[in-house]
Design a protein around this motif. Sequence first.
Motif, PDB file in Angstrom:
ATOM      1  N   SER A  99      29.229  38.562  30.736  1.00 42.39           N
ATOM      2  CA  SER A  99      28.744  39.907  31.053  1.00 42.39           C
ATOM      3  C   SER A  99      29.708  40.982  30.570  1.00 42.39           C
ATOM      4  CB  SER A  99      28.536  40.050  32.563  1.00 42.39           C
ATOM      5  OG  SER A  99      27.482  39.226  33.011  1.00 42.39           O
ATOM      6  N   ASN A 100      30.738  40.550  29.811  1.00 40.72           N
ATOM      7  CA  ASN A 100      31.720  41.476  29.234  1.00 40.72           C
ATOM      8  C   ASN A 100      32.464  42.291  30.288  1.00 40.72           C
ATOM      9  OD1 ASN A 100      31.085  40.768  26.494  1.00 40.72           O
ATOM     10  ND2 ASN A 100      29.226  41.993  26.680  1.00 40.72           N
ATOM     11  N   VAL A 101      32.764  41.660  31.406  1.00 41.35           N
ATOM     12  CA  VAL A 101      33.598  42.318  32.411  1.00 41.35           C
ATOM     13  C   VAL A 101      35.005  42.458  31.839  1.00 41.35           C
ATOM     14  CG1 VAL A 101      34.638  42.083  34.706  1.00 41.35           C
ATOM     15  CG2 VAL A 101      32.256  41.395  34.328  1.00 41.35           C
ATOM     16  N   PRO A 102      35.593  43.640  31.867  1.00 44.22           N
ATOM     17  CA  PRO A 102      36.944  43.806  31.319  1.00 44.22           C
ATOM     18  C   PRO A 102      37.937  42.857  31.978  1.00 44.22           C
ATOM     19  CG  PRO A 102      35.947  45.933  31.754  1.00 44.22           C
ATOM     20  CD  PRO A 102      35.032  44.906  32.360  1.00 44.22           C
ATOM     21  N   GLN A 103      38.845  42.333  31.198  1.00 44.46           N
ATOM     22  CA  GLN A 103      39.787  41.351  31.722  1.00 44.46           C
ATOM     23  C   GLN A 103      40.589  41.904  32.891  1.00 44.46           C
ATOM     24  OE1 GLN A 103      41.831  38.699  28.959  1.00 44.46           O
ATOM     25  NE2 GLN A 103      43.770  39.128  29.989  1.00 44.46           N
ATOM     26  N   GLU A 104      40.928  43.202  32.847  1.00 41.42           N
ATOM     27  CA  GLU A 104      41.744  43.773  33.912  1.00 41.42           C
ATOM     28  C   GLU A 104      40.995  43.870  35.249  1.00 41.42           C
ATOM     29  OE1 GLU A 104      40.118  47.255  31.405  1.00 41.42           O
ATOM     30  OE2 GLU A 104      40.956  45.244  31.078  1.00 41.42           O
ATOM     31  N   ARG A 105      39.672  43.646  35.232  1.00 41.98           N
ATOM     32  CA  ARG A 105      38.907  43.698  36.485  1.00 41.98           C
ATOM     33  C   ARG A 105      38.499  42.317  36.976  1.00 41.98           C
ATOM     34  NH1 ARG A 105      34.685  48.574  35.216  1.00 41.98           N
ATOM     35  NH2 ARG A 105      36.235  50.158  34.680  1.00 41.98           N
ATOM     36  N   LEU A 106      38.811  41.297  36.224  1.00 40.65           N
ATOM     37  CA  LEU A 106      38.365  39.951  36.591  1.00 40.65           C
ATOM     38  C   LEU A 106      38.901  39.510  37.950  1.00 40.65           C
ATOM     39  CD1 LEU A 106      38.618  38.003  33.205  1.00 40.65           C
ATOM     40  CD2 LEU A 106      36.546  38.669  34.431  1.00 40.65           C
ATOM     41  N   LYS A 107      40.148  39.840  38.246  1.00 43.26           N
ATOM     42  CA  LYS A 107      40.727  39.404  39.513  1.00 43.26           C
ATOM     43  C   LYS A 107      39.968  39.981  40.693  1.00 43.26           C
ATOM     44  CE  LYS A 107      45.137  38.923  41.943  1.00 43.26           C
ATOM     45  NZ  LYS A 107      46.601  39.137  41.868  1.00 43.26           N
ATOM     46  N   GLU A 108      39.551  41.242  40.582  1.00 43.71           N
ATOM     47  CA  GLU A 108      38.772  41.865  41.656  1.00 43.71           C
ATOM     48  C   GLU A 108      37.463  41.125  41.873  1.00 43.71           C
ATOM     49  OE1 GLU A 108      38.946  46.463  41.739  1.00 43.71           O
ATOM     50  OE2 GLU A 108      39.352  45.923  39.659  1.00 43.71           O
ATOM     51  N   PHE A 109      36.792  40.789  40.786  1.00 39.69           N
ATOM     52  CA  PHE A 109      35.517  40.080  40.898  1.00 39.69           C
ATOM     53  C   PHE A 109      35.722  38.684  41.490  1.00 39.69           C
ATOM     54  CE2 PHE A 109      33.887  43.329  38.031  1.00 39.69           C
ATOM     55  CZ  PHE A 109      32.570  43.454  38.441  1.00 39.69           C
ATOM     56  N   LEU A 110      36.789  38.007  41.075  1.00 40.05           N
ATOM     57  CA  LEU A 110      37.061  36.666  41.583  1.00 40.05           C
ATOM     58  C   LEU A 110      37.334  36.686  43.084  1.00 40.05           C
ATOM     59  CD1 LEU A 110      39.300  35.344  38.680  1.00 40.05           C
ATOM     60  CD2 LEU A 110      37.067  34.419  39.324  1.00 40.05           C
ATOM     61  N   GLN A 111      38.145  37.642  43.517  1.00 39.69           N
ATOM     62  CA  GLN A 111      38.442  37.732  44.949  1.00 39.69           C
ATOM     63  C   GLN A 111      37.182  38.060  45.742  1.00 39.69           C
ATOM     64  OE1 GLN A 111      41.753  37.327  46.721  1.00 39.69           O
ATOM     65  NE2 GLN A 111      40.001  36.909  48.057  1.00 39.69           N
ATOM     66  N   ALA A 112      36.362  38.956  45.206  1.00 35.65           N
ATOM     67  CA  ALA A 112      35.113  39.302  45.885  1.00 35.65           C
ATOM     68  C   ALA A 112      34.188  38.094  46.000  1.00 35.65           C
ATOM     69  CB  ALA A 112      34.406  40.437  45.142  1.00 35.65           C
ATOM     70  N   ALA A 113      34.123  37.297  44.944  1.00 37.48           N
ATOM     71  CA  ALA A 113      33.275  36.102  44.964  1.00 37.48           C
ATOM     72  C   ALA A 113      33.779  35.091  45.989  1.00 37.48           C
ATOM     73  CB  ALA A 113      33.220  35.471  43.579  1.00 37.48           C
ATOM     74  N   GLN A 114      35.109  34.912  46.055  1.00 38.96           N
ATOM     75  CA  GLN A 114      35.667  33.987  47.040  1.00 38.96           C
ATOM     76  C   GLN A 114      35.433  34.502  48.457  1.00 38.96           C
ATOM     77  OE1 GLN A 114      37.111  30.841  46.668  1.00 38.96           O
ATOM     78  NE2 GLN A 114      36.777  30.917  48.875  1.00 38.96           N
ATOM     79  N   ASP A 115      35.586  35.800  48.660  1.00 38.61           N
ATOM     80  CA  ASP A 115      35.348  36.378  49.982  1.00 38.61           C
ATOM     81  C   ASP A 115      33.886  36.195  50.395  1.00 38.61           C
ATOM     82  OD1 ASP A 115      37.976  37.175  50.250  1.00 38.61           O
ATOM     83  OD2 ASP A 115      37.603  39.221  49.551  1.00 38.61           O
ATOM     84  N   ALA A 116      32.973  36.384  49.444  1.00 33.71           N
ATOM     85  CA  ALA A 116      31.553  36.181  49.736  1.00 33.71           C
ATOM     86  C   ALA A 116      31.289  34.742  50.151  1.00 33.71           C
ATOM     87  CB  ALA A 116      30.709  36.553  48.516  1.00 33.71           C
ATOM     88  N   ALA A 117      31.948  33.801  49.475  1.00 31.09           N
ATOM     89  CA  ALA A 117      31.796  32.392  49.826  1.00 31.09           C
ATOM     90  C   ALA A 117      32.372  32.099  51.207  1.00 31.09           C
ATOM     91  CB  ALA A 117      32.461  31.514  48.770  1.00 31.09           C
ATOM     92  N   ASP A 118      33.531  32.688  51.515  1.00 29.61           N
ATOM     93  CA  ASP A 118      34.147  32.483  52.823  1.00 29.61           C
ATOM     94  C   ASP A 118      33.263  33.015  53.947  1.00 29.61           C
ATOM     95  OD1 ASP A 118      36.384  31.253  51.792  1.00 29.61           O
ATOM     96  OD2 ASP A 118      37.599  33.082  51.748  1.00 29.61           O
ATOM     97  N   LEU A 119      32.497  34.066  53.648  1.00 30.99           N
ATOM     98  CA  LEU A 119      31.614  34.660  54.647  1.00 30.99           C
ATOM     99  C   LEU A 119      30.262  33.954  54.728  1.00 30.99           C
ATOM    100  CD1 LEU A 119      32.392  38.402  53.854  1.00 30.99           C
ATOM    101  CD2 LEU A 119      32.997  37.187  55.955  1.00 30.99           C
ATOM    102  N   GLY A 120      30.063  32.955  53.854  1.00 23.98           N
ATOM    103  CA  GLY A 120      28.822  32.197  53.867  1.00 23.98           C
ATOM    104  C   GLY A 120      27.645  32.900  53.238  1.00 23.98           C
ATOM    105  N   LYS A 121      27.912  33.926  52.439  1.00 29.17           N
ATOM    106  CA  LYS A 121      26.822  34.667  51.810  1.00 29.17           C
ATOM    107  C   LYS A 121      26.310  33.987  50.550  1.00 29.17           C
ATOM    108  CE  LYS A 121      28.093  39.287  53.484  1.00 29.17           C
ATOM    109  NZ  LYS A 121      26.786  39.577  54.119  1.00 29.17           N
TER     110      LYS A 121
END
Length: 217
Positions: A99-121
Amino acid sequence: PATIAAQQGPQIFQIFGLAALKWSPVIVAALGAITVAVGAFSRAQREIASNREFNAAMQANVNSLNYNKEQLTALRKEARDMGMSWKDAGDSIKTAMASNVPQERLKEFLQAAQDAADLGKDTVPDAMKKFTEAFSSSSDGILKLNESYNFLNPVQQRYVRDLIESGRTEQARIYALEKLTETLRKAAKEGLDPVTQSTRSLSQAWDDMLVSIGKSA
């Protein structure tokens, strides 16, 4: 011994379930000892394979010129510390690259995805797919995502829409991503109980040990 542990470990956890978590510090220490004894070479090989994997993804996408394979592998290791498996981290990064997410923003997306998983979403890969698609689309994509994750209040929703309608789409994405990550991080921190933390430690130690004996995780 490492091979036997890899073969029998999942059955042990399945049999004893949550009761085994009280032994997690001992188990993690034991798995860590095996990993240190056997794993340095295997981890180096895994990182080389990861570099090749990301290089192939970059070559398959003509818009991936601004990615660096070594830095992506380093980020993959950071994602493991967030709680992801090595495979989920790699798949999620490649999803973001598509999706051409800029490399400098990848960490934010990764943390958000892990948080979503931790919340069971969502699972980590599913959350990453939804996030990257929403933030690479129009305002409707972000606002539709908000229906599921509720990270923008009505005033903030109007602000995002106004930014996009005035041609400031990138500013709208940055603002909305900040609100998404803040909301999920806060909720995940509040909801991360000792059982989840122990399970995560076990999973990470298990993942490392499997790599040490030449298995994929």
